[in-house]
Design a protein around this motif. Structure first.
Motif, PDB file in Angstrom:
ATOM      1  N   LEU A  82      25.213  15.296 -40.069  1.00 13.02           N
ATOM      2  CA  LEU A  82      25.275  15.668 -38.652  1.00 13.02           C
ATOM      3  C   LEU A  82      26.666  16.143 -38.268  1.00 13.02           C
ATOM      4  N   ALA A  83      27.695  15.397 -38.677  1.00 14.60           N
ATOM      5  CA  ALA A  83      29.068  15.767 -38.345  1.00 14.60           C
ATOM      6  C   ALA A  83      29.492  17.049 -39.065  1.00 14.60           C
ATOM      7  N   ALA A  84      29.082  17.210 -40.325  1.00 16.88           N
ATOM      8  CA  ALA A  84      29.466  18.405 -41.072  1.00 16.88           C
ATOM      9  C   ALA A  84      28.839  19.663 -40.471  1.00 16.88           C
ATOM     10  N   THR A  85      27.579  19.569 -40.047  1.00 16.40           N
ATOM     11  CA  THR A  85      26.907  20.719 -39.430  1.00 16.40           C
ATOM     12  C   THR A  85      27.578  21.101 -38.115  1.00 16.40           C
ATOM     13  N   MET A  86      27.878  20.095 -37.308  1.00 14.85           N
ATOM     14  CA  MET A  86      28.516  20.363 -36.012  1.00 14.85           C
ATOM     15  C   MET A  86      29.934  20.885 -36.204  1.00 14.85           C
ATOM     16  N   THR A  87      30.656  20.368 -37.192  1.00 16.13           N
ATOM     17  CA  THR A  87      32.019  20.849 -37.458  1.00 16.13           C
ATOM     18  C   THR A  87      32.016  22.325 -37.809  1.00 16.13           C
ATOM     19  N   LEU A  88      31.108  22.730 -38.690  1.00 15.96           N
ATOM     20  CA  LEU A  88      31.034  24.136 -39.071  1.00 15.96           C
ATOM     21  C   LEU A  88      30.685  25.017 -37.874  1.00 15.96           C
ATOM     22  N   THR A  89      29.743  24.564 -37.043  1.00 17.68           N
ATOM     23  CA  THR A  89      29.342  25.350 -35.876  1.00 17.68           C
ATOM     24  C   THR A  89      30.499  25.527 -34.907  1.00 17.68           C
ATOM     25  N   VAL A  90      31.203  24.434 -34.603  1.00 16.77           N
ATOM     26  CA  VAL A  90      32.312  24.483 -33.637  1.00 16.77           C
ATOM     27  C   VAL A  90      33.419  25.405 -34.126  1.00 16.77           C
ATOM     28  N   VAL A  91      33.827  25.239 -35.386  1.00 16.36           N
ATOM     29  CA  VAL A  91      34.945  26.038 -35.899  1.00 16.36           C
ATOM     30  C   VAL A  91      34.544  27.501 -36.047  1.00 16.36           C
ATOM     31  N   TRP A  92      33.313  27.764 -36.414  1.00 15.57           N
ATOM     32  CA  TRP A  92      32.838  29.147 -36.559  1.00 15.57           C
ATOM     33  C   TRP A  92      32.919  29.876 -35.216  1.00 15.57           C
TER      34      TRP A  92
END
Length: 529
Positions: A82-92
């Motif tokens: 969950l955190a890895a998916t959200m991290t990628l989305t936010v930074v992208w």
């Protein structure tokens, strides 16, 4: 590698904020996007290691971050899927916004400071996403609130921007108080701020209610939505970042992370928010505010699905990450149109050259990312008839006002003979839109949902209903663009009277209590000591 994404963001924030005069504008324009690109590479590596390789990671920075005789809280990060998916989305999304602001903010005297605010905003969001306990989550929660205040009120010489920033700060501080209260209750009952205590102990209902109130304030649900449209007073890159992947999604992410809410009342609240956002977006005449109300509506979908099935958090996150890409693209495209026309109002636009396909994700056009995630939510909502009916109406309204906006932008000759500004698009802007479009293409190929749209055990006419509702809404919007009652437009154009009610009934109470506390405490008791 896992912490480098956060380090790069805060390095950009500190360098641009404190050493901006030495970097200069060109140095800042190079440093900000470069730091975000490196953070994007790190986030992609995190996503690969955690979600594809299945290696969840726990990183501890400080063992005794908060320490007393009865409390010991560590500063640590937990990267699960969950955190890895959200991290990628936010930074992208943030990387695209940093590239875009090089063009949009060109000529602004404080562009280095603006870049610093954007980088800090993204950095605090990553702390919120990956924090292992509620204290780390609250640090990120407060950080994005402060940064949003600074960014919304960036044009401090405009009274409307200052008032909008104050409104967002007040509403967000109310929600912060509810979340802090839930943390204190949790510590009182369990003696810990860890997420593990939520699964180990029987959590009282009061904690769930306070978490919900904190989340709906941040995610602009019904009764707490009044600040969201006014946040459009900030520059367009701010609007894109707030509405796509950071501030308003924080509440939904926290609810998905804690997974405490399955009551039908949560579904009704989310469905009512989706319907309300559609009605307000239909009556709005400002291009950015229409997109803002569409964000409010889509957040209602995410809230509603949390209570409809056991996998509601997965479907909510699927729509969150899908929504982030196409909503950022919509905002940044609208920013270029506004800068070229020097105009926000839809009834002053002329027939413009271009392609309207960026709105099709929001409308729910088949085989696009927004279609997959929204269809999953509507199919799961079929279990709860009340929520399903309201969300179906909201889907009709979304298609209705989306096609209405497209008609006003591209079909009707409203231009009034005004001459458009020349607005050259540079390479960084092309990179920005390339990142966003590539993100949307990835969502199409992955089905846009973490659960891959698994809920298919429904009759064909029920499963295909979202498409036909969206199609009928789009055709209705094209046919009746200018045929609205003046009373309807006046009522919903004034946002249903929520702002007037709060200004006349609630503000005076806060002002009176503030005056009493200032007189008794600040000038009274505290001054004596």
């Amino acid at each position: 590698m896992f912490l480098l994404a956060v380090y790069f963001l805060f390095f950009s924030a500190i360098a641009n904020g404190f050493f901006g005069r030495y970097l200069g504008v060109r140095g800042s324009q190079l440093l900000g996007p470069s730091a975000l690109f490196l953070a994007l590479l790190c986030s992609g590596t995190i996503f690969y290691e955690v979600c594809i390789q299945g290696c969840s990671t726990n990183i501890k920075l400080f063992e005794n971050f908060v320490y007393s005789n009865e409390l010991n809280v560590s500063a640590s990060f937990l990267y699960d899927p969950l955190a890895a998916t959200m991290t990628l989305t936010v930074v992208w999304i943030s990387c695209a916004v940093h590239a875009y602001q090089n063009l949009y903010m060109r000529g602004d005297g404080s562009q280095t400071l603006f870049t610093s605010y954007l980088s800090a905003f993204t950095g605090f969001m990553l702390i919120l996403v990956a924090g292992q306990n509620l204290v780390m989550l609250f640090i990120g929660w407060e950080g994005i609130g402060v940064c949003s205040y600074l960014l919304i009120g960036y044009y401090g010489s405009r009274v409307s921007a200052v008032k909008s920033a104050n409104k967002s700060l007040i509403v967000n501080k109310i929600s912060d108080g509810f979340l802090l209260g839930s943390m204190l209750y949790l510590w009182f009952y369990t003696g810990s701020f860890s997420y593990c205590s939520l699964a180990t102990f029987q959590i009282p209902d009061v904690v769930s209610i306070l978490v919900l109130l904190g989340a709906i304030g941040k995610s602009s649900q019904l009764f707490f939505h009044v600040w969201l449209a006014d946040a459009m007073e900030g520059p367009t890159p701010v609007s894109a970042l707030i509405h796509a992947a950071t501030l308003v999604t924080a509440g939904i992410y926290v609810l998905c992370k804690l997974n405490l809410h399955s009551q039908s009342a949560v579904g009704i609240l989310g469905a009512a928010t989706a319907l309300m956002g559609g009605l307000f977006g239909l009556a709005a005449n400002d291009l950015k505010r229409v997109i803002a109300f569409s964000t409010c509506s889509q957040l209602g979908y995410m809230m509603a699905v949390l209570s409809t099935c056991d996998d509601g958090a997965d479907f909510a996150m699927g729509h969150l990450v899908s929504h982030a890409g196409f909503k950022a693209t919509l905002f940044l495209s609208a920013g270029l149109s506004i800068a070229k026309e020097n105009n926000n109002f839809l009834n002053r636009y002329g027939s413009r050259q271009g392609s309207p396909t960026l709105s099709l994700n929001l409308l729910g056009f088949p085989e696009l990312g927004g279609f997959y995630s929204k269809e999953s939510i509507l199919n799961n909502a079929y279990i709860n008839q009340g929520v399903s009916i309201i969300l179906t109406l909201a889907t009709f309204l979304t298609a209705f006002y989306t096609s209405k906006v497209l008609a006003q932008l591209y079909l009707f000759p409203y231009g009034n003979g005004r001459q458009q500004k020349s607005f050259d698009i540079d390479a960084t802007t092309l990179i920005c839109f390339g990142l966003l479009l590539s993100e949307m293409l990835l969502r199409i190929f992955t089905g846009s949902s973490l659960s891959q749209n698994m809920t298919t055990n429904l009759p064909a006419h029920i499963k295909n209903l979202p498409f036909w509702v969206a199609l009928s809404g789009a055709l209705s919007g094209l046919a009746t663009t200018n045929l609205f009652s003046s009373n309807f437009m006046r009522f919903f154009g004034n946002r249903g009277g929520f702002d007037v009610f709060y200004a006349r009934k609630c503000s005076n109470v806060f002002y009176h209590n503030a005056y009493v506390s200032y007189t008794l405490l600040d000038r009274g008791f505290l001054k004596l000591y």
